[in-house]
Motif scaffolding. Structure first.
Motif, PDB file in Angstrom:
ATOM      1  N   VAL A 123     -39.718  23.379  23.306  1.00 53.23           N
ATOM      2  CA  VAL A 123     -39.545  23.918  22.472  1.00 53.23           C
ATOM      3  C   VAL A 123     -37.632  23.283  22.140  1.00 53.23           C
ATOM      4  O   VAL A 123     -37.191  23.475  21.495  1.00 53.23           O
ATOM      5  N   GLU A 124     -37.424  22.300  23.081  1.00 48.94           N
ATOM      6  CA  GLU A 124     -35.972  22.687  23.135  1.00 48.94           C
ATOM      7  C   GLU A 124     -36.115  20.295  23.042  1.00 48.94           C
ATOM      8  O   GLU A 124     -35.687  19.994  22.625  1.00 48.94           O
ATOM      9  N   HIS A 125     -37.538  19.803  22.467  1.00 48.55           N
ATOM     10  CA  HIS A 125     -37.627  18.993  21.915  1.00 48.55           C
ATOM     11  C   HIS A 125     -36.975  18.730  20.617  1.00 48.55           C
ATOM     12  O   HIS A 125     -37.244  19.581  19.479  1.00 48.55           O
ATOM     13  N   PRO A 126     -36.563  17.770  20.223  1.00 53.03           N
ATOM     14  CA  PRO A 126     -35.590  17.792  18.889  1.00 53.03           C
ATOM     15  C   PRO A 126     -36.204  17.971  17.692  1.00 53.03           C
ATOM     16  O   PRO A 126     -35.520  18.838  16.784  1.00 53.03           O
ATOM     17  N   ASN A 127     -37.491  17.823  17.814  1.00 51.00           N
ATOM     18  CA  ASN A 127     -38.489  18.698  15.885  1.00 51.00           C
ATOM     19  C   ASN A 127     -38.589  19.615  16.061  1.00 51.00           C
ATOM     20  O   ASN A 127     -38.668  20.100  15.121  1.00 51.00           O
ATOM     21  N   SER A 128     -38.118  20.203  17.294  1.00 53.82           N
ATOM     22  CA  SER A 128     -38.424  21.681  16.877  1.00 53.82           C
ATOM     23  C   SER A 128     -37.273  23.059  17.186  1.00 53.82           C
ATOM     24  O   SER A 128     -37.534  24.199  16.826  1.00 53.82           O
ATOM     25  N   ILE A 129     -36.369  22.355  17.664  1.00 50.86           N
ATOM     26  CA  ILE A 129     -35.006  23.112  17.325  1.00 50.86           C
ATOM     27  C   ILE A 129     -34.898  23.883  15.978  1.00 50.86           C
ATOM     28  O   ILE A 129     -34.598  25.137  16.068  1.00 50.86           O
ATOM     29  N   ASN A 130     -35.033  23.833  14.917  1.00 53.23           N
ATOM     30  CA  ASN A 130     -34.573  23.680  14.199  1.00 53.23           C
ATOM     31  C   ASN A 130     -35.745  25.065  13.680  1.00 53.23           C
ATOM     32  O   ASN A 130     -35.737  26.263  13.326  1.00 53.23           O
ATOM     33  N   LYS A 131     -37.067  24.482  13.937  1.00 53.26           N
ATOM     34  CA  LYS A 131     -38.334  25.793  14.123  1.00 53.26           C
ATOM     35  C   LYS A 131     -37.938  27.105  14.565  1.00 53.26           C
ATOM     36  O   LYS A 131     -38.351  28.122  13.820  1.00 53.26           O
ATOM     37  N   TYR A 132     -37.520  27.124  15.583  1.00 56.86           N
ATOM     38  CA  TYR A 132     -38.083  28.400  17.093  1.00 56.86           C
ATOM     39  C   TYR A 132     -36.450  28.710  16.761  1.00 56.86           C
ATOM     40  O   TYR A 132     -36.223  29.546  17.792  1.00 56.86           O
ATOM     41  N   SER A 133     -35.322  28.373  16.309  1.00 58.94           N
ATOM     42  CA  SER A 133     -34.017  28.749  16.547  1.00 58.94           C
ATOM     43  C   SER A 133     -33.778  30.106  16.565  1.00 58.94           C
ATOM     44  O   SER A 133     -33.307  31.295  16.630  1.00 58.94           O
ATOM     45  N   THR A 134     -34.812  30.318  15.193  1.00 58.51           N
ATOM     46  CA  THR A 134     -34.587  32.743  15.058  1.00 58.51           C
ATOM     47  C   THR A 134     -34.989  33.050  16.267  1.00 58.51           C
ATOM     48  O   THR A 134     -34.692  34.194  16.416  1.00 58.51           O
ATOM     49  N   VAL A 135     -35.816  32.471  16.626  1.00 56.76           N
ATOM     50  CA  VAL A 135     -36.417  33.301  18.237  1.00 56.76           C
ATOM     51  C   VAL A 135     -35.993  32.686  19.614  1.00 56.76           C
ATOM     52  O   VAL A 135     -35.546  34.043  20.145  1.00 56.76           O
ATOM     53  N   PRO A 137     -32.440  31.017  19.723  1.00 53.83           N
ATOM     54  CA  PRO A 137     -31.190  31.014  19.064  1.00 53.83           C
ATOM     55  C   PRO A 137     -30.149  29.740  19.742  1.00 53.83           C
ATOM     56  O   PRO A 137     -29.421  29.294  19.279  1.00 53.83           O
ATOM     57  N   ASP A 138     -30.761  29.722  21.342  1.00 54.24           N
ATOM     58  CA  ASP A 138     -29.968  29.247  21.789  1.00 54.24           C
ATOM     59  C   ASP A 138     -30.273  27.977  22.283  1.00 54.24           C
ATOM     60  O   ASP A 138     -30.459  27.086  23.271  1.00 54.24           O
ATOM     61  N   LEU A 139     -31.059  26.959  21.467  1.00 50.36           N
ATOM     62  CA  LEU A 139     -31.689  25.542  21.858  1.00 50.36           C
ATOM     63  C   LEU A 139     -30.900  24.728  20.967  1.00 50.36           C
ATOM     64  O   LEU A 139     -29.866  24.936  21.060  1.00 50.36           O
ATOM     65  N   HIS A 140     -31.192  24.013  22.480  1.00 50.18           N
ATOM     66  CA  HIS A 140     -30.537  22.380  22.452  1.00 50.18           C
ATOM     67  C   HIS A 140     -31.053  21.513  22.462  1.00 50.18           C
ATOM     68  O   HIS A 140     -32.175  21.393  23.716  1.00 50.18           O
ATOM     69  N   PRO A 141     -31.273  19.779  22.195  1.00 51.65           N
ATOM     70  CA  PRO A 141     -32.773  18.928  22.510  1.00 51.65           C
ATOM     71  C   PRO A 141     -32.024  18.526  23.488  1.00 51.65           C
ATOM     72  O   PRO A 141     -30.807  17.948  23.965  1.00 51.65           O
ATOM     73  N   HIS A 142     -33.120  17.910  24.709  1.00 47.96           N
ATOM     74  CA  HIS A 142     -32.996  17.927  25.924  1.00 47.96           C
ATOM     75  C   HIS A 142     -33.812  16.922  25.649  1.00 47.96           C
ATOM     76  O   HIS A 142     -35.209  17.136  25.126  1.00 47.96           O
ATOM     77  N   PRO A 143     -33.808  15.744  27.319  1.00 42.51           N
ATOM     78  CA  PRO A 143     -34.929  15.132  27.481  1.00 42.51           C
ATOM     79  C   PRO A 143     -36.021  15.974  28.021  1.00 42.51           C
ATOM     80  O   PRO A 143     -35.372  16.656  28.844  1.00 42.51           O
ATOM     81  N   THR A 144     -37.013  15.120  28.399  1.00 45.52           N
ATOM     82  CA  THR A 144     -38.139  16.848  28.974  1.00 45.52           C
ATOM     83  C   THR A 144     -38.784  16.841  29.726  1.00 45.52           C
ATOM     84  O   THR A 144     -37.872  17.844  30.632  1.00 45.52           O
ATOM     85  N   ASP A 145     -37.925  16.672  31.216  1.00 43.51           N
ATOM     86  CA  ASP A 145     -37.196  16.760  32.917  1.00 43.51           C
ATOM     87  C   ASP A 145     -35.617  17.923  32.478  1.00 43.51           C
ATOM     88  O   ASP A 145     -35.585  17.615  33.835  1.00 43.51           O
ATOM     89  N   ASN A 301     -45.126  16.131  19.279  1.00 43.98           N
ATOM     90  CA  ASN A 301     -44.474  16.190  19.726  1.00 43.98           C
ATOM     91  C   ASN A 301     -44.469  15.426  20.772  1.00 43.98           C
ATOM     92  O   ASN A 301     -43.263  15.537  22.286  1.00 43.98           O
ATOM     93  N   TYR A 302     -46.025  16.328  21.564  1.00 42.52           N
ATOM     94  CA  TYR A 302     -46.027  16.163  23.320  1.00 42.52           C
ATOM     95  C   TYR A 302     -46.959  15.457  23.733  1.00 42.52           C
ATOM     96  O   TYR A 302     -47.348  15.331  24.662  1.00 42.52           O
TER      97      TYR A 302
END
Length: 388
Positions: A123-135, A137-145, A301-302
């Motif tokens: 869920v550090e996929h750019p499309n998921s950052i906002n959706k799962y930020s409550t669970v 909170p420290d998510l940041h978008p990164h490439p898969t690896d 996303n995947y």
């Protein structure tokens, strides 16, 4: 015939300077360490209590890349021996200008139920950052690896039907063996105040709190909420000042917020969850409203699809509603062994195969971040412990 006069002495080559010798040694060490880290194993440290009591905060692990096969880097423009940032800073250690297709080398094992696995957080996929930020909170978008490394236990593999009933995991209708050191939440009722050092700390219980006793417990003036293993709970129950110790499970139809999938018609919680079908490569599903909520993020996303959107309980590609979908890779369902204190697949969904990093094999060092004394800083009983 060559005469002695014709033989000329080769000129002496100047020896390497001390600086050149040092640079060559460092370069060789970096290359060797990078290859070992990529092909064979990596070292990780446990930062959170989500896997207690199997793994503790401060455990240092070796994670095998050989079991499932090492993967080729997707993001080649990266400083060696880094992950996301340069050591001790918040400066990114990579450039995402180039993204390569990922290949997985052959391994000697498939992912199995019960394996303790390190993976990149999907869920550090750019499309998921906002959706799962409550669970998380420290998510940041990164490439898969280069997404954050998480460690959980695989409780269901691709194609499995998973369900949790009163905290017990069932796969394909059968109860799965619980991890030997799995933790749950318990309420302890006591007729006297508990000495936390002698009872909790001595037995390795770090997550506990004093709570208001149940008025129905006549004479039991003290109550505690603890997270511990079933075996230790039984041991504590034998103490003469413990009146009762009972597991705490959420009841059926008690809806817990922020669970995966996001669907108002589901009344699930962390102890009463599912059933849910884990996607498998080649498996085809009908995309009704329920399945769109369950598999929509996976498809978007995947799976390497382009121009996929989710709207009004439907999955659309190039503006056209998809009625069915066939998955392109395997997925897995992960849970922490500390079942009441783990942000895992119950909250953010499936782990794709291309996010799997390796299998956690053993603890090579364990340092208590909050020791009772300096002499207990190193947990010697955990050094070189095999992970079960």
């Amino acid at each position: 015939m060559i005469t002695e006069k014709e033989i000329t002495k080769a000129p002496d080559r100047p020896g390497k300077s001390a600086l050149r010798e040092w640079v060559d040694s460092v370069l060789f060490a970096v290359i060797a360490a990078t290859l070992i880290r990529w092909l064979f194993f990596s070292a990780f440290v446990i930062p959170t209590p989500s896997m207690e009591n199997t793994l503790l905060v401060g455990d240092y692990l070796f994670v095998s890349k050989l079991h499932y096969g090492a993967t080729t880097p997707i993001t080649p423009l990266q400083l060696p021996l880094t992950h996301q940032t340069i050591w001790g800073t918040s400066i990114p250690s990579y450039l995402d200008w180039i993204q390569l297709p990922q290949l997985r080398l052959p391994g000697f094992s498939e992912v199995k139920r019960g394996d303790v696995i390190v993976f990149n957080l999907p869920v550090e996929h750019p499309n998921s950052i906002n959706k799962y930020s409550t669970v998380l909170p420290d998510l940041h978008p990164h490439p898969t690896d280069l997404r954050s490394n998480y460690i959980k236990r695989c409780v269901a593999i691709a194609g499995d039907r998973l369900e949790v009933r009163s905290g017990q995991v069932y796969v394909n209708g059968k109860a799965e063996p619980n991890p030997p050191r799995m933790q749950n939440e318990y309420v302890i009722s006591a007729n006297t105040a508990i000495n936390e050092e002698n009872v909790f700390h001595k037995n390795g219980i770090t997550d506990y709190a004093s709570i208001q006793p149940d008025p129905a417990d006549q004479g039991n003036r003290f109550a505690y909420l603890v997270k511990t293993t079933p075996a230790l709970a039984a041991q504590l129950k034998s103490l003469d000042f413990i009146a009762a110790i009972e597991p705490v499970f959420s009841g059926k139809r008690l809806k817990e917020p922020y669970l995966f999938p996001e669907n108002e018609s589901l009344s699930w919680n962390k102890d009463q969850y599912g059933p849910i079908l884990v996607p498998k490569k080649g498996m085809t599903v009908q995309l009704n409203a329920a399945n769109a909520a369950l598999y929509g993020d996976v498809i978007r996303n995947y799976e390497g699809n382009e121009d996929v959107t989710l709207a009004d309980g439907q999955v659309l590609q190039h503006g056209k509603v998809l009625q069915t979908y066939t998955f392109r890779q395997d997925y897995f369902f992960m849970m922490g062994d500390n079942r009441h204190n783990s942000a895992d697949s119950r909250y953010w969904g499936f782990v794709p195969m291309d996010h799997i990093v390796g299998k956690a094999v053993f603890v090579w060092m364990s340092i208590d971040p909050d020791p009772v004394s300096a002499f207990r800083k190193i947990r010697w009983d955990r050094v070189f412990r095999i992970i079960e």
